[in-house]
Enzyme design. Sequence first.
Site, short mmCIF file in Angstrom:
data_model
loop_
_atom_site.label_atom_id
_atom_site.label_comp_id
_atom_site.label_asym_id
_atom_site.label_seq_id
_atom_site.Cartn_x
_atom_site.Cartn_y
_atom_site.Cartn_z
N LYS A 148 0.84 -1.20 0.00
CA LYS A 148 0.00 0.00 0.00
C LYS A 148 0.88 1.25 0.00
O LYS A 148 0.69 2.16 -0.79
CB LYS A 148 -0.92 -0.03 1.22
CG LYS A 148 -1.84 1.16 1.33
CD LYS A 148 -2.80 1.02 2.49
CE LYS A 148 -3.53 2.33 2.72
NZ LYS A 148 -4.50 2.28 3.81
N GLU A 180 10.47 -4.49 4.76
CA GLU A 180 10.57 -5.90 4.38
C GLU A 180 10.31 -6.08 2.88
O GLU A 180 11.04 -6.78 2.18
CB GLU A 180 9.55 -6.74 5.17
CG GLU A 180 9.80 -6.82 6.66
CD GLU A 180 9.06 -5.74 7.45
OE1 GLU A 180 8.84 -4.63 6.90
OE2 GLU A 180 8.69 -6.02 8.60
N GLY A 211 -4.94 -1.78 4.76
CA GLY A 211 -4.13 -2.91 4.31
C GLY A 211 -4.77 -4.25 4.60
O GLY A 211 -4.83 -5.13 3.74
N ARG A 212 -5.30 -4.41 5.81
CA ARG A 212 -5.86 -5.73 6.19
C ARG A 212 -7.21 -6.01 5.55
O ARG A 212 -7.74 -7.10 5.68
CB ARG A 212 -5.95 -5.82 7.71
CG ARG A 212 -6.64 -4.66 8.40
CD ARG A 212 -6.32 -4.65 9.89
NE ARG A 212 -6.89 -3.51 10.61
CZ ARG A 212 -6.29 -2.34 10.76
NH1 ARG A 212 -5.10 -2.13 10.20
NH2 ARG A 212 -6.84 -1.36 11.44
N GLU A 219 -5.12 -6.26 14.61
CA GLU A 219 -4.62 -4.93 14.22
C GLU A 219 -5.76 -3.91 14.29
O GLU A 219 -5.54 -2.74 14.56
CB GLU A 219 -4.01 -4.97 12.80
CG GLU A 219 -3.06 -3.82 12.51
CD GLU A 219 -2.20 -4.04 11.28
OE1 GLU A 219 -0.99 -4.28 11.40
OE2 GLU A 219 -2.75 -3.96 10.16
N HIS A 248 -4.72 -32.04 18.71
CA HIS A 248 -3.52 -32.75 19.18
C HIS A 248 -2.45 -31.76 19.58
O HIS A 248 -1.27 -32.09 19.64
CB HIS A 248 -3.03 -33.70 18.10
CG HIS A 248 -4.08 -34.72 17.74
ND1 HIS A 248 -4.25 -35.88 18.45
CD2 HIS A 248 -5.08 -34.68 16.82
CE1 HIS A 248 -5.28 -36.55 17.93
NE2 HIS A 248 -5.80 -35.84 16.96
N LYS A 273 8.88 -0.12 14.44
CA LYS A 273 9.51 0.30 13.17
C LYS A 273 10.54 1.38 13.44
O LYS A 273 11.65 1.35 12.90
CB LYS A 273 8.45 0.85 12.21
CG LYS A 273 7.54 -0.21 11.60
CD LYS A 273 6.61 0.42 10.57
CE LYS A 273 5.51 -0.52 10.15
NZ LYS A 273 4.50 0.11 9.29
#
Length: 550
Positions: free
Chosen positions: A209, A215, A269-270, A355, A386, A514
Amino acid sequence: MAQHGTSAWSAVMALARAERPDGSAAASIRPLFAADPERFARFSWAADGLLLDLSKTSLSPAVLAALLDLARAMDLPGRRDAMAAGAAVNVTEGRAALHLALRAPARAGFRVGAEDASAEVHATLARMREFAVAVQDGRLRGATGERFTDVLNIGIGGSDLGPAMVARALWTPAAPLRAHYLGNVDAHAWEEIRPRLDPRRTLVLVASKTFTTQETMTNAALVRGWLAAAVGEAGVGGHLAALSTNLAATAAFGIAPERVFPFRDWVGGRFSLWSSIGLSLAIALGWEAFDRLLAGARAMDAHFLGAPLEANLPVLLALAEVWHVDGLGLGARAVLPYDERLARLPAHLQQVEMESLGKQVTLAGAPVAQRTGPVVFGEPGTNSQHSFMQLLHQGTTPVPADIILVANPAHPHADSHRKLLANGLAQAAALMRGKTLAEVRAEMAAAGTAEAEIARLAPHRVFPGDRPTTTLLLPRLDAFTLGQLVALYENKVACLGILWDINAFDQWGVELGKQLTGPILRALEGAPQKAQDGSTAGLLAAIGRAQSGG
Ligand SMILES: O=P(O)(O)OC[C@H]1O[C@](O)(CO)[C@@H](O)[C@@H]1O
């Protein structure tokens, strides 16, 4: 509008503390079934074939009525409609949250101020479709003239999790291309993907975005170098496209404007899976699948905007969460899809929910008066059984769970599928029913266990029960139903933002880490260190020693 402490909130909290007329506690579930043989019918709802069952929670008719009052007192319908009308509901960033426009028809006429959001969305969708089809039919090829066989999406968070989750759910060997998702700046991720790719046949989408995320930019540079080594510097552009709101930065990266698929800052973004961030899906799965995904989300949005509160799935899911988090003080929720194809759904929902709802101040900036978003985690069933289900059954921290079932599998192995469904239903029943000491003792005695052994082991075999689950039943998992399911959770999040009076659309909590990364990175690069706390300084020194073999 009601704030916490006012009558609507007080009524809910009072019910949470109260004993019911039959003497059962607010958290108990079993007596509700005993009291009402019609409970399943009364506490389950459907929208376009997707069934929501809240009967295995401790919501009673009185609690649900109080929660619906709360929704009205918080003006949930009015604020929902304001969101859909393009109001700047993301108050800290002065932005609308209009992801609903991404899956609405062109004629829906979504607007953000003077901007015709729907027209813009559909112009980009048309370009995405043209691009995806051209890649699939071989009109668009790599620099060496070979057809693309693989699409690599480089992005993180919302620019990765949603598309990666959908690709994991819907990809089959019959799909037009293979899709890969590179998120982590840890280059082990790239080293793991790289051997599966031929640069001459790989199309790379840089999805960000902001187009500034460390990253993604680091991985984009790494992959760009890999492409250049194979197809030459001049050929790299033919292998790249960008999905972003930051057109200046995509141009600076050297991506031609016709290969940039934009979206706007009113897409969080999400919530961006449905925007050009979904281009990898349109390419790898085919346009029809992407279109059906949008159609499923659109159907859920229509239900969210149109159904009465008392039969509105996202609203009811949000109200159940308020009951669990605030009423009963349960600060976590497990997401358990009984479908391996939904393996990445918990990871996607972790971002969508945590978020959005991990906030501690109201829209006005005052401390919240109640708990907000729970910790969300999960794993597909039956694997979860499990692993961590022990704690859900017998731990001291009750954790509500969403159990997602799919009636019809896409494989022919009916026996496996029956076992899968039986396990999902059994987990929910076991969490609710529990097993008392008397039941355990009777069971052991019937099996011929000696009294001393019964006395020693019986306490370990007791299950408290009354642990709530929400069941979602899909007729099958396909692009449409997956779109419905994800939009259900997105819309639930919007409701919770309203009910808690918090901003579900910003994420300032990610900034401090950040900021601190910069000076620490410089220290790792060997530059004189800025003052660090004692632990960070100690760890930097230890890393230095380990790297120099000391
Ligand atoms: O798409 P971008 O701008 O690269 O951001 C990636 C992710 O980073 C975040 O800003 C959090 O760090 C998320 O909200 C977002 O989805």
